[in-house]
Scaffold this motif. Structure first.
Motif, PDB file in Angstrom:
ATOM      1  N   GLU A   1      78.551   1.117  47.744  1.00  0.00           N
ATOM      2  CA  GLU A   1      79.162   1.224  46.419  1.00  0.00           C
ATOM      3  C   GLU A   1      78.552   0.202  45.459  1.00  0.00           C
ATOM      4  OE1 GLU A   1      83.344   0.767  46.801  1.00  0.00           O
ATOM      5  OE2 GLU A   1      83.572   2.385  48.265  1.00  0.00           O
ATOM      6  N   LEU A   2      78.286  -0.983  45.969  1.00  0.00           N
ATOM      7  CA  LEU A   2      77.751  -2.038  45.114  1.00  0.00           C
ATOM      8  C   LEU A   2      76.318  -1.765  44.678  1.00  0.00           C
ATOM      9  CD1 LEU A   2      79.089  -5.161  47.055  1.00  0.00           C
ATOM     10  CD2 LEU A   2      79.910  -4.323  44.856  1.00  0.00           C
ATOM     11  N   LEU A   3      75.570  -1.047  45.516  1.00  0.00           N
ATOM     12  CA  LEU A   3      74.149  -0.854  45.247  1.00  0.00           C
ATOM     13  C   LEU A   3      73.858   0.376  44.392  1.00  0.00           C
ATOM     14  CD1 LEU A   3      72.810  -1.718  48.815  1.00  0.00           C
ATOM     15  CD2 LEU A   3      72.792  -3.173  46.801  1.00  0.00           C
ATOM     16  N   VAL A   4      74.881   1.142  44.086  1.00  0.00           N
ATOM     17  CA  VAL A   4      74.689   2.358  43.287  1.00  0.00           C
ATOM     18  C   VAL A   4      74.167   1.994  41.897  1.00  0.00           C
ATOM     19  CG1 VAL A   4      75.868   4.279  42.157  1.00  0.00           C
ATOM     20  CG2 VAL A   4      76.419   3.682  44.527  1.00  0.00           C
ATOM     21  N   ASP A   5      73.161   2.723  41.458  1.00  0.00           N
ATOM     22  CA  ASP A   5      72.606   2.608  40.101  1.00  0.00           C
ATOM     23  C   ASP A   5      71.860   1.312  39.825  1.00  0.00           C
ATOM     24  OD1 ASP A   5      73.627   5.119  39.456  1.00  0.00           O
ATOM     25  OD2 ASP A   5      75.531   4.270  38.748  1.00  0.00           O
ATOM     26  N   LEU A   6      71.583   0.532  40.842  1.00  0.00           N
ATOM     27  CA  LEU A   6      70.772  -0.661  40.591  1.00  0.00           C
ATOM     28  C   LEU A   6      69.333  -0.246  40.295  1.00  0.00           C
ATOM     29  CD1 LEU A   6      71.903  -3.250  43.301  1.00  0.00           C
ATOM     30  CD2 LEU A   6      72.341  -3.324  40.843  1.00  0.00           C
ATOM     31  N   PRO A   7      68.704  -0.808  39.263  1.00  0.00           N
ATOM     32  CA  PRO A   7      67.323  -0.416  38.927  1.00  0.00           C
ATOM     33  C   PRO A   7      66.336  -0.937  39.961  1.00  0.00           C
ATOM     34  CG  PRO A   7      68.066  -2.213  37.522  1.00  0.00           C
ATOM     35  CD  PRO A   7      69.257  -1.778  38.322  1.00  0.00           C
ATOM     36  N   ARG A   8      65.177  -0.310  39.993  1.00  0.00           N
ATOM     37  CA  ARG A   8      64.165  -0.679  40.984  1.00  0.00           C
ATOM     38  C   ARG A   8      63.181  -1.703  40.438  1.00  0.00           C
ATOM     39  NH1 ARG A   8      64.086   3.017  45.151  1.00  0.00           N
ATOM     40  NH2 ARG A   8      62.004   2.310  45.740  1.00  0.00           N
ATOM     41  N   GLY A   9      63.103  -1.853  39.129  1.00  0.00           N
ATOM     42  CA  GLY A   9      62.121  -2.736  38.510  1.00  0.00           C
ATOM     43  C   GLY A   9      62.618  -4.162  38.337  1.00  0.00           C
ATOM     44  N   PRO A  10      61.911  -4.948  37.515  1.00  0.00           N
ATOM     45  CA  PRO A  10      62.275  -6.354  37.324  1.00  0.00           C
ATOM     46  C   PRO A  10      63.535  -6.519  36.492  1.00  0.00           C
ATOM     47  CG  PRO A  10      60.449  -5.756  35.894  1.00  0.00           C
ATOM     48  CD  PRO A  10      60.694  -4.576  36.780  1.00  0.00           C
ATOM     49  N   GLY A  11      64.212  -7.635  36.712  1.00  0.00           N
ATOM     50  CA  GLY A  11      65.406  -7.912  35.931  1.00  0.00           C
ATOM     51  C   GLY A  11      66.262  -8.990  36.566  1.00  0.00           C
ATOM     52  N   VAL A  12      67.491  -9.071  36.101  1.00  0.00           N
ATOM     53  CA  VAL A  12      68.445 -10.088  36.534  1.00  0.00           C
ATOM     54  C   VAL A  12      69.661  -9.383  37.119  1.00  0.00           C
ATOM     55  CG1 VAL A  12      70.007 -11.903  35.704  1.00  0.00           C
ATOM     56  CG2 VAL A  12      67.668 -11.778  34.849  1.00  0.00           C
TER      57      VAL A  12
END
Length: 366
Positions: free
Chosen positions: A6-17
């Protein structure tokens, strides 16, 4: 802890914070990565080899936010800003980052001078940073007989020992006119800003006169002050010169294919970012950058909250000095700068974004 899926849903694959929150919406941790999803997934692996601190952290995570960025550098700068302003519980290193002292001329009648670690808008003029409190107090102790500012608060009703020893001009008893006191403070401000060393030249003249008059003890005292103050002032002027010339355009590969990220740095501060620069937007982008370059640059006076960003940028530039991704804007025309920037950007036009390249490599391995 919420379910990992549930926590990992929709996390982007590229760079960021990425930001971790607990069930009460308290910010626990801020981190950065060139691949946010992969980095966050590593927190929930059974064989991750986590420290006790990380194992305890992942048990408290109830929600995850992410802020996509155009590049690793942008993510680094955003991470530092969030740690400084929001003070996450688990960012121990960020919370204990070294704070540097500043000299403040307090904005009040008969201004005072003090050492401070906190910068507050509208409460005076700040000069620094200095390497440590002991050093900055040595500097002020050497400058005090030259400028004789008051230290009493509130303004005393009679002259004190500081006036007797020549370290205060005693505005409390009218021993100095307001105009003369203000002129002394302005001269001090010019010296601290690295703009004018005439007080040091006068100090040197006084030392020579004392020696010629066979006042060797006084000459030695003045010599010791100069030995401390002259190297400090030269370093201060040199630092300001470096900051003034730190005006560059950084061009990096974009997250989307055929794009690049443009970061405009002026006087060591990131002042503008274009996350998806495309050749088709060349005229629009050049107009935006031209406008940004015509606006007043950041102040040469470095604030405490800007110091970390300058250090990050300088360290990043040093590591990537041979990568050919930077355009030095100092001493060259705008058109030449843009031509060089687009030449760098064209290198990225046919390159796959990093996360897509990794996916392709995984498919080939299978």
């Amino acid at each position: 802890m919420a379910a990992a899926n549930e926590l990992l849903v929709d996390l982007p694959r590229g760079p960021g914070v990425y930001l971790f929150f607990d069930a009460s919406e308290r910010l626990l941790y801020v981190g950065k990565s060139i691949r946010i999803r992969e980095r966050v997934q590593s927190y929930f692996r059974e064989d991750g080899g986590h420290s006790r601190r990380t194992s305890r952290l992942k048990l408290e995570i109830a929600r995850i936010e992410s802020v996509p960025c155009g590049s690793e550098l942008e993510a680094m700068l955003l991470e530092g800003q969030l740690i400084r302003t929001r003070m996450p519980l688990y960012n121990v290193r960020g919370r204990r980052s070294r704070h540097y002292p500043f000299i403040r001329i307090i904005d009040q009648p008969w201004p005072r001078v003090e050492v401070t670690y906190e910068i507050q808008e509208g409460e005076g003029r700040y000069f620094g940073p200095f390497l440590g409190e002991h050093f900055v107090r040595e500097i002020l102790d050497a400058l005090r007989p030259l400028f004789r500012w008051r230290s009493c608060f509130p303004l005393a009703s009679r002259a004190c020992f500081e006036h007797t020893t020549g370290r205060c001009s005693a505005p409390c008893v009218g021993a100095v006119a307001a105009e003369q006191y203000e002129a002394q403070i302005e001269e001090l401000a010019s010296l601290l800003a690295g703009l004018d060393d005439s007080p040091l030249r006068r100090l040197e003249d006084d030392m020579h006169r004392a020696a010629q008059a066979l006042q060797f003890e006084r000459a030695a005292i003045l010599r010791d002050r100069l030995t401390l103050l002259r190297p400090w002032w030269e370093r201060r002027r040199g630092m300001l010169s470096v900051i003034a010339e730190l005006e560059i355009l950084i061009v990096l590969p974009g997250v989307e294919k055929g794009t690049s990220v443009w970061l405009l740095v002026r006087r060591g501060r990131l002042v503008h970012t274009e996350a998806t620069a495309r050749p088709s937007r060349a005229k629009e982008l050049e107009t935006i950058l031209f406008t940004a370059l015509q606006s007043p640059p950041p102040s040469l006076a470095v604030q405490q909250n800007e110091l970390d960003q300058i250090n990050l940028l300088v360290a990043w530039l040093h590591r990537h000095r041979d990568d050919g991704c930077c355009v030095n804007l100092s001493g060259r025309s705008f058109d030449d700068s843009m031509s060089e920037a687009w030449r760098i950007a064209r290198r990225y036009e046919n390159a796959l974004p990093e996360n897509q390249a990794d996916d392709l490599a995984d498919i080939k391995e299978r």
